[in-house]
Design an enzyme around this catalytic site. Structure first.
Site, short mmCIF file in Angstrom:
data_model
loop_
_atom_site.label_atom_id
_atom_site.label_comp_id
_atom_site.label_asym_id
_atom_site.label_seq_id
_atom_site.Cartn_x
_atom_site.Cartn_y
_atom_site.Cartn_z
N PRO A 25 0.84 -1.22 0.00
CG PRO A 25 -0.01 -1.07 2.15
CD PRO A 25 0.71 -1.99 1.23
CB THR A 27 -0.36 7.78 0.55
OG1 THR A 27 -0.87 7.14 1.73
CG2 THR A 27 -1.13 9.06 0.31
CD GLN A 101 -2.82 0.16 4.41
OE1 GLN A 101 -2.73 1.33 4.05
NE2 GLN A 101 -1.79 -0.55 4.83
CG HIS A 176 -2.54 1.40 7.64
ND1 HIS A 176 -1.37 0.98 8.25
CD2 HIS A 176 -2.18 2.47 6.88
CE1 HIS A 176 -0.38 1.77 7.87
NE2 HIS A 176 -0.84 2.68 7.04
CE1 TYR A 181 -0.51 7.97 9.36
CE2 TYR A 181 0.19 5.84 8.52
CZ TYR A 181 0.21 7.22 8.47
OH TYR A 181 0.98 7.86 7.52
NE ARG A 229 2.68 -2.11 5.90
CZ ARG A 229 3.07 -1.15 5.08
NH1 ARG A 229 2.19 -0.28 4.61
NH2 ARG A 229 4.33 -1.05 4.71
N GLY A 301 12.41 -2.22 2.11
CA GLY A 301 13.74 -2.12 1.51
C GLY A 301 14.20 -3.34 0.74
N GLY A 322 7.08 -1.55 -2.34
CA GLY A 322 6.42 -0.27 -2.38
C GLY A 322 6.91 0.60 -3.52
#
Length: 365
Positions: A25, A27, A101, A176, A181, A229, A301, A322
């Protein structure tokens, strides 16, 4: 390597995927319309990447109160659900699989994004971070501590979001509960100073998360279509600070998730160097593979070689990519044909329009 682990099919009692490459996911801020409705540009973007074994969409707001970034889609209005139906229909037409998500940013927001209202969080503690508002970056503010009634409403919002996800045609949904968050704000003692049933003990700080899963199940949604996640060693970003109970909290959550029969658990390796942090776990996949018995996705990564190695070593079942997916819509084919990866234009990661979004070329046949 005759056959790359990344390119082999994956089958569990919950998931059947054509390969083990997951689109993480991200943004991208392209829902630049009044109702934050997924649009035709987003249909094209996700369809371009349908060769992934699994797509996980960008974080998608479950309510108006959940908002924390501009131009991000939601899944709480009929118009948003209809917009997502176009996305899922197109991805499925290209034999792809896609989870949404579900997201609530908690205190990582600003009154400018919430019609003047304070963001909501576990406690009234400013994360001392920045949020991108309609007029640019602004410093975060101290949020309002959620009342129990607001917590119950948030549980209901996630339950409705899960039901809406199925109506929108998604193969499943990811909670999420990561990256500083709302759920993460409840998990960590440095952001949760509550003294009621949602604060104090590890069990209490995890209560909201499990109430959401229990609520989704009670609503008739198969938890085999739900993923979660987590980012256990996040430190110094998104207002998060590790303490002595952080990793034990995630140990508790992850062990308990074995009883839930989820589609998968999606974990992140540390975003920063935590090798000298006494409270951190520097090797997330290696720590949690023995503790979690279901499907494990790892991200953070990874390149092609590292992705193949983590699978070959048995430390994960799937690898999420990502930023590689931004500039390489044909990432799976590039891995198969050993084609060098393109680099994304960071200046267009979050800007409206097709530039830096749907205009990256395919380099493979």
């Amino acid at each position: 390597m005759a056959e790359q682990p990344l390119l082999t099919p994956y089958h569990s009692d919950k998931l059947t995927l054509k390969n083990r490459v997951v689109m993480a996911p991200m943004t991208r801020s392209r829902a630049d319309n009044h109702g934050h409705v997924p649009n035709d540009l987003m249909v094209e973007y996700y369809t371009q990447r349908a060769t992934a074994g699994l797509i996980i969409t960008e974080g998608t707001y479950v309510s108006r109160e959940a908002v924390g970034y501009i131009n991000v889609p939601g899944i709480y209005t009929p118009e948003q659900v209809a917009g997502w139906q176009k996305v899922t229909g197109a991805v499925h037409a290209h034999e792809g699989k896609i989870f949404v998500q579900l997201w609530h940013v908690g205190r990582m927001s600003h009154p400018d994004l919430l019609d003047g209202q304070l963001p909501l969080s576990a406690s009234a503690l400013n994360p001392h971070s920045q949020v991108y508002t309609p007029t640019g970056f602004k410093e975060t503010v101290a949020p309002a501590e959620m009342t129990v009634a607001q917590i119950k409403k948030t549980v209901a919002d996630f339950v409705q979001g899960a039901k809406n996800a199925l109506e929108a045609g998604f193969d499943g949904m990811e909670i999420h509960s990561s990256n500083g968050y709302l759920f993460h704000q409840f998990f960590n003692g440095t952001s949760n100073h509550r003294t009621d049933e949602y604060g104090g003990s590890i069990e209490n700080r995890a209560r909201l998360f499990f109430e959401v899963l229990d609520g989704i199940k009670a609503a008739g949604v198969d938890l085999g279509k739900v993923g979660a996640r987590l980012n256990p060693s996040l430190d110094g970003l998104f207002g998060m600070t590790l303490d002595a109970e952080t990793i034990p909290t995630f140990d508790y959550i992850i062990k308990r998730l074995n009883d839930y029969g989820l589609a998968y658990l999606h974990l992140s390796e540390p975003f920063t160097d935590v090798s000298k942090n006494e409270f951190a776990e520097p090797h997330i996949a290696k720590r949690y593979r023995p503790l979690y018995k279901g499907t494990l996705i790892i991200n953070g990564g990874f390149d092609q070689d590292k992705g193949n190695k983590v699978l070959a070593d048995g430390d994960a079942d799937l690898v999420a990519y990502g930023t590689h997916y931004i500039a390489n819509p044909d990432l799976v084919a590039r891995f198969a044909q050993h084609v060098p990866l393109a680099k994304g234009d960071k200046d267009t990661f979050y800007t409206p329009g097709p530039k830096g979004y749907t205009d990256y070329p395919m380099a493979t046949k």
